[in-house]
Design an enzyme around this catalytic site. Structure first.
Site, PDB file in Angstrom:
ATOM      1  N   CYS A 117     -86.539  27.358 -23.326  1.00 47.28           N
ATOM      2  CA  CYS A 117     -86.921  26.430 -24.392  1.00 47.28           C
ATOM      3  C   CYS A 117     -86.634  27.024 -25.776  1.00 47.28           C
ATOM      4  O   CYS A 117     -86.005  26.378 -26.622  1.00 47.28           O
ATOM      5  CB  CYS A 117     -88.389  26.047 -24.251  1.00 47.28           C
ATOM      6  SG  CYS A 117     -89.495  27.419 -23.887  1.00 47.28           S
TER       7      CYS A 117
HETATM    8  N1  LIG Z   1     -92.795  25.668 -18.779  1.00 45.78           N
HETATM    9  C1  LIG Z   1     -91.750  25.659 -19.621  1.00 45.78           C
HETATM   10  O1  LIG Z   1     -91.836  25.166 -20.779  1.00 45.78           O
HETATM   11  C2  LIG Z   1     -90.460  26.243 -19.206  1.00 45.78           C
HETATM   12  C3  LIG Z   1     -90.314  26.897 -17.976  1.00 45.78           C
HETATM   13  N2  LIG Z   1     -89.080  27.380 -17.619  1.00 45.78           N
HETATM   14  C4  LIG Z   1     -88.889  28.120 -16.370  1.00 45.78           C
HETATM   15  O2  LIG Z   1     -89.047  27.257 -15.269  1.00 45.78           O
HETATM   16  C5  LIG Z   1     -89.473  28.009 -14.136  1.00 45.78           C
HETATM   17  C6  LIG Z   1     -90.767  27.389 -13.625  1.00 45.78           C
HETATM   18  O3  LIG Z   1     -91.726  27.531 -14.660  1.00 45.78           O
HETATM   19  P1  LIG Z   1     -93.027  26.656 -14.732  1.00 45.78           P
HETATM   20  O4  LIG Z   1     -92.808  25.350 -14.114  1.00 45.78           O
HETATM   21  O5  LIG Z   1     -93.474  26.727 -16.150  1.00 45.78           O
HETATM   22  O6  LIG Z   1     -93.988  27.564 -13.810  1.00 45.78           O
HETATM   23  P2  LIG Z   1     -95.255  27.160 -12.933  1.00 45.78           P
HETATM   24  O7  LIG Z   1     -95.987  28.416 -12.699  1.00 45.78           O
HETATM   25  O8  LIG Z   1     -95.971  26.027 -13.567  1.00 45.78           O
HETATM   26  O9  LIG Z   1     -94.614  26.634 -11.564  1.00 45.78           O
HETATM   27  C7  LIG Z   1     -93.886  27.457 -10.695  1.00 45.78           C
HETATM   28  C8  LIG Z   1     -93.967  26.877  -9.313  1.00 45.78           C
HETATM   29  O10 LIG Z   1     -93.210  27.718  -8.433  1.00 45.78           O
HETATM   30  C9  LIG Z   1     -94.009  28.025  -7.293  1.00 45.78           C
HETATM   31  N3  LIG Z   1     -93.624  29.314  -6.753  1.00 45.78           N
HETATM   32  C10 LIG Z   1     -93.854  30.545  -7.273  1.00 45.78           C
HETATM   33  N4  LIG Z   1     -93.343  31.508  -6.477  1.00 45.78           N
HETATM   34  C11 LIG Z   1     -92.793  30.875  -5.413  1.00 45.78           C
HETATM   35  C12 LIG Z   1     -92.114  31.308  -4.246  1.00 45.78           C
HETATM   36  N5  LIG Z   1     -91.897  32.605  -4.018  1.00 45.78           N
HETATM   37  N6  LIG Z   1     -91.668  30.367  -3.373  1.00 45.78           N
HETATM   38  C13 LIG Z   1     -91.860  29.059  -3.608  1.00 45.78           C
HETATM   39  N7  LIG Z   1     -92.530  28.571  -4.688  1.00 45.78           N
HETATM   40  C14 LIG Z   1     -92.980  29.481  -5.583  1.00 45.78           C
HETATM   41  C15 LIG Z   1     -95.417  28.037  -7.825  1.00 45.78           C
HETATM   42  O11 LIG Z   1     -96.321  27.888  -6.757  1.00 45.78           O
HETATM   43  P3  LIG Z   1     -97.898  28.200  -6.917  1.00 45.78           P
HETATM   44  O12 LIG Z   1     -98.505  26.898  -7.267  1.00 45.78           O
HETATM   45  O13 LIG Z   1     -98.297  28.705  -5.576  1.00 45.78           O
HETATM   46  O14 LIG Z   1     -98.051  29.233  -7.989  1.00 45.78           O
HETATM   47  C16 LIG Z   1     -95.396  26.840  -8.769  1.00 45.78           C
HETATM   48  O15 LIG Z   1     -95.609  25.641  -8.093  1.00 45.78           O
HETATM   49  C17 LIG Z   1     -89.707  29.451 -14.596  1.00 45.78           C
HETATM   50  O16 LIG Z   1     -88.616  30.256 -14.283  1.00 45.78           O
HETATM   51  C18 LIG Z   1     -89.870  29.262 -16.096  1.00 45.78           C
HETATM   52  O17 LIG Z   1     -89.571  30.441 -16.743  1.00 45.78           O
HETATM   53  C19 LIG Z   1     -88.001  27.182 -18.424  1.00 45.78           C
HETATM   54  C20 LIG Z   1     -88.100  26.551 -19.639  1.00 45.78           C
HETATM   55  C21 LIG Z   1     -89.362  26.096 -20.147  1.00 45.78           C
HETATM   56  C1  LIG Z   2     -95.121  29.836 -24.203  1.00 49.38           C
HETATM   57  C2  LIG Z   2     -94.507  30.717 -23.157  1.00 49.38           C
HETATM   58  O1  LIG Z   2     -95.159  31.549 -22.534  1.00 49.38           O
HETATM   59  N1  LIG Z   2     -93.213  30.544 -22.952  1.00 49.38           N
HETATM   60  C3  LIG Z   2     -92.469  31.283 -21.975  1.00 49.38           C
HETATM   61  C4  LIG Z   2     -91.037  30.865 -21.992  1.00 49.38           C
HETATM   62  C5  LIG Z   2     -90.794  29.479 -21.551  1.00 49.38           C
HETATM   63  C6  LIG Z   2     -89.388  29.295 -21.110  1.00 49.38           C
HETATM   64  O2  LIG Z   2     -88.476  28.942 -21.814  1.00 49.38           O
HETATM   65  O3  LIG Z   2     -89.195  29.686 -19.897  1.00 49.38           O
HETATM   66  P1  LIG Z   2     -88.133  30.564 -19.161  1.00 49.38           P
HETATM   67  O4  LIG Z   2     -87.199  31.185 -20.072  1.00 49.38           O
HETATM   68  O5  LIG Z   2     -88.947  31.550 -18.445  1.00 49.38           O
HETATM   69  O6  LIG Z   2     -87.406  29.699 -18.257  1.00 49.38           O
HETATM   70  C7  LIG Z   2     -92.502  32.781 -22.242  1.00 49.38           C
HETATM   71  O7  LIG Z   2     -92.524  33.193 -23.390  1.00 49.38           O
HETATM   72  O8  LIG Z   2     -92.367  33.523 -21.270  1.00 49.38           O
END
Ligand SMILES: NC(=O)C1=CN([C@@H]2O[C@H](COP(=O)(O)OP(=O)(O)OC[C@H]3O[C@@H](n4cnc5c(N)ncnc54)[C@H](OP(=O)(O)O)[C@@H]3O)[C@@H](O)[C@H]2O)C=CC1
Ligand SMILES: CC(=O)N[C@@H](CCC(=O)OP(=O)(O)O)C(=O)O
EC number: 1.2.1.38
Length: 308
Positions: A117
């Protein structure tokens, strides 16, 4: 025939948002894993290998494991939302507007790394000026940002919302990444076309979704003669012809007294502002960390890939 999509991590923050965006669509068939089986490796492996496109919404290690589950499979295409592959040259970087050919690269790619992000904002501001040679190699680029707390996934959401937790965070706004080595720095450096790492200082506010990313610039340190108007004109031209990254007209940004980090929550666009005047400008990107910063971009990339 509807394309089969499997979202590995569909019960997490990013995965759920992608699922919601696809709920009404008839051109895709969602392969789903029950919540209680979400970490079942065998079931995940079967579903990943049954998909036309697998969208990985997992932590980095689990993403690498999921890609490993495709060994021997030459047909499933992957969009990974983690940090694992964002500077890997074998993966297309999923920021379609970052240059003229990027949408085509994504369309034809087997592996697409969805941007972080913060990098979406930072690269969106820096790359056009680096590509035009306006930010010189010697320029000390700094990036300051605030994100909604959903950016930290389920764990940070619980820490912010659940007062009963031992690790509850009660701050309204906090800085983190204090060692200046946030995991997004390599991605910003590579795709921002920077010769050295920028200083990146992230922060989180007590609001769920939204983001502001700031890149302040000294005009006199840039290559050539520049002012607020010329920087704005360059960015406007760079992003002409599409409507996801929108450069806000100076007449509009000049009338603002404040900029709200939550303004684009729930939307998949990004706005770019050129504030300042005189000797300095402050370039600001405004987006939803879960929209153009994650799930919105993933769906945009999926649509590009399906249109190949
Ligand atoms: N949130 C954001 O704004 C952004 C996130 N991202 C990226 O997106 C990805 C997901 O992030 P986010 O949705 O925020 O994270 P969350 O923690 O909300 O969700 C991750 C999900 O993955 C599951 N999980 C974790 N480990 C495993 C595994 N070994 N096998 C199967 N499932 C698993 C978790 O299960 P459980 O419920 O058991 O923990 C959970 O449901 C990350 O890499 C993050 O860095 C990228 C850009 C922005
Ligand atoms: C607020 C906050 O905690 N943000 C996350 C990054 C969110 C994101 O862009 O996620 P990935 O790059 O992991 O996909 C962090 O700083 O780790």
């Amino acid at each position: 025939m509807a394309a089969k999509i499997f979202i590995d991590g569909e019960h997490g923050t990013t995965g759920l948002q992608i699922r919601t965006r696809m709920a009404e669509r008839r051109d895709v068939e969602l392969l789903s894993i029950p919540h209680e089986e979400r970490r079942n490796p065998k079931m995940r492996e079967d579903l990943i290998n049954s998909a036309d496109i697998a969208i990985l919404c997992l932590p980095d290690d689990a993403s690498r494991e999921a890609v490993g589950m495709l060994a021997g499979n030459n047909s499933v295409r992957v969009i990974d939302t983690s940090t694992a592959y964002r500077v890997n040259p074998d993966w297309a970087y999923g920021f379609a507007e970052m240059d003229k050919d990027q949408a085509e690269r994504i369309r034809g790619a087997r592996y697409v790394a969805n941007p972080g992000c913060y990098p979406t904002g930072a690269i969106g501001l820096i790359r056009p000026l680096r590509a035009a040679g306006i930010i010189p190699d010697s320029y000390p680029v700094t990036i300051n940002a605030v994100s909604g707390y959903t950016g930290g996934g389920k764990n940070l959401i619980a820490q912010m919302e659940d007062k009963s937790r031992d690790d509850h965070i009660d701050a309204q706004h906090f800085l983190y990444g204090l060692n200046l080595a946030h995991k997004h720095v390599p991605e910003m450096t590579t795709h921002g076309l920077l010769p050295r790492a920028p200083i990146f200082s992230p922060s989180v506010g007590r609001f769920p979704q939204g983001m502001l990313v700031q890149v302040p610039l000294y005009l006199e340190e840039l290559e050539g003669e520049h002012n607020q108007e010329s920087i704005h004109a360059l960015l406007s031209e760079y992003y002409a012809g599409q409507d996801i990254v929108r450069v806000v007209p100076l007449a509009e940004s000049g009338s603002l007294a404040r900029l709200n980090a939550e303004e684009l929550a729930g939307q998949d666009i990004m706005k770019i502002y050129v504030f300042g005047g005189g000797a300095h400008v402050n370039l600001v990107a405004q987006l939803d960390n879960l929209g153009k910063g994650a799930s919105g971009a993933a769906v945009q990339n999926m649509d590009l890939m399906l249109s190949a």
